[in-house]
Design a protein around this motif. Sequence first.
Motif, PDB file in Angstrom:
ATOM      1  N   ILE A  33      -6.942  -0.934  -2.773  1.00  0.00           N
ATOM      2  CA  ILE A  33      -6.367   0.287  -2.961  1.00  0.00           C
ATOM      3  C   ILE A  33      -7.478   1.357  -3.378  1.00  0.00           C
ATOM      4  O   ILE A  33      -8.188   1.003  -4.322  1.00  0.00           O
ATOM      5  CB  ILE A  33      -5.257   0.275  -3.976  1.00  0.00           C
ATOM      6  N   GLY A  34      -7.644   2.190  -2.926  1.00  0.00           N
ATOM      7  CA  GLY A  34      -8.475   3.414  -3.331  1.00  0.00           C
ATOM      8  C   GLY A  34      -7.821   4.678  -3.548  1.00  0.00           C
ATOM      9  O   GLY A  34      -6.795   5.039  -3.037  1.00  0.00           O
ATOM     10  N   ALA A  49     -11.934   2.435  -6.636  1.00  0.00           N
ATOM     11  CA  ALA A  49     -11.255   1.508  -5.573  1.00  0.00           C
ATOM     12  C   ALA A  49     -10.757   0.147  -6.289  1.00  0.00           C
ATOM     13  O   ALA A  49     -11.776  -0.039  -7.281  1.00  0.00           O
ATOM     14  CB  ALA A  49     -11.849   1.265  -4.299  1.00  0.00           C
ATOM     15  N   ILE A  50     -10.022  -0.608  -6.167  1.00  0.00           N
ATOM     16  CA  ILE A  50      -9.909  -1.951  -6.835  1.00  0.00           C
ATOM     17  C   ILE A  50      -9.324  -2.883  -5.637  1.00  0.00           C
ATOM     18  O   ILE A  50      -8.636  -2.598  -4.739  1.00  0.00           O
ATOM     19  CB  ILE A  50      -8.912  -1.653  -7.841  1.00  0.00           C
ATOM     20  N   SER A  51     -10.010  -4.061  -5.801  1.00  0.00           N
ATOM     21  CA  SER A  51      -9.579  -5.412  -4.948  1.00  0.00           C
ATOM     22  C   SER A  51      -8.163  -5.747  -4.894  1.00  0.00           C
ATOM     23  O   SER A  51      -7.402  -5.216  -6.211  1.00  0.00           O
ATOM     24  CB  SER A  51     -10.468  -6.200  -5.426  1.00  0.00           C
ATOM     25  N   ALA A 101     -11.021  -3.427   3.731  1.00  0.00           N
ATOM     26  CA  ALA A 101     -11.678  -1.993   3.368  1.00  0.00           C
ATOM     27  C   ALA A 101     -12.898  -2.186   2.695  1.00  0.00           C
ATOM     28  O   ALA A 101     -13.076  -2.955   1.738  1.00  0.00           O
ATOM     29  CB  ALA A 101     -10.822  -0.828   2.879  1.00  0.00           C
ATOM     30  N   ARG A 102     -14.107  -1.486   3.251  1.00  0.00           N
ATOM     31  CA  ARG A 102     -15.026  -1.355   2.314  1.00  0.00           C
ATOM     32  C   ARG A 102     -14.789  -0.286   1.307  1.00  0.00           C
ATOM     33  O   ARG A 102     -14.080   0.878   2.004  1.00  0.00           O
ATOM     34  CB  ARG A 102     -16.450  -0.970   3.315  1.00  0.00           C
ATOM     35  N   PRO A 103     -14.789  -0.467   0.193  1.00  0.00           N
ATOM     36  CA  PRO A 103     -14.297   0.270  -0.774  1.00  0.00           C
ATOM     37  C   PRO A 103     -14.406   1.963  -0.681  1.00  0.00           C
ATOM     38  O   PRO A 103     -13.359   2.715  -0.795  1.00  0.00           O
ATOM     39  CB  PRO A 103     -14.579  -0.044  -2.183  1.00  0.00           C
ATOM     40  N   ASP A 108     -11.875   2.949   6.687  1.00  0.00           N
ATOM     41  CA  ASP A 108     -11.609   1.490   6.636  1.00  0.00           C
ATOM     42  C   ASP A 108     -10.190   1.320   6.024  1.00  0.00           C
ATOM     43  O   ASP A 108      -9.498   0.243   5.960  1.00  0.00           O
ATOM     44  CB  ASP A 108     -12.618   0.906   5.581  1.00  0.00           C
ATOM     45  N   TYR A 109      -9.436   2.374   5.486  1.00  0.00           N
ATOM     46  CA  TYR A 109      -8.182   2.267   4.750  1.00  0.00           C
ATOM     47  C   TYR A 109      -7.005   2.187   6.037  1.00  0.00           C
ATOM     48  O   TYR A 109      -7.051   3.139   6.839  1.00  0.00           O
ATOM     49  CB  TYR A 109      -8.057   3.335   3.811  1.00  0.00           C
TER      50      TYR A 109
END
Length: 122
Positions: A33-34, A49-51, A101-103, A108-109
Amino acid sequence: VQLVESGGGLVQAGGSLRLSCAASGITFDEYAIGWFRQAPGKEREFVAAISGGGGLKYYADFVKGRFTISRDNTKNTLYLEMNSLKPEDTAVYYCAAGASARPTRPSDYDYWGQGTQVTVSS
């Protein structure tokens, strides 16, 4: 899928706000999530962003030390704690979810919320 941001508002410079992003329709912990923001006349930019598991966090240089991203996977909710706010932080803040997603890349989202307005007065 729904992502619903809340917590925006008007605050004086130096103040704090806590944004939330409630997700539904996805297996929340499978998504990074970003937070992104967009000011009038400017492009959307990466904020943090967070994994999926919460172990990896990424921040834009301009918020390091001031903003903290976190998530509660039991509540399907993402947070952005914003401290020492500056007038230049004024923007609409969006949360976005991406399975791979690449953060820092908005493209990418997969899913986006509608945004919440943050206004910082000087």
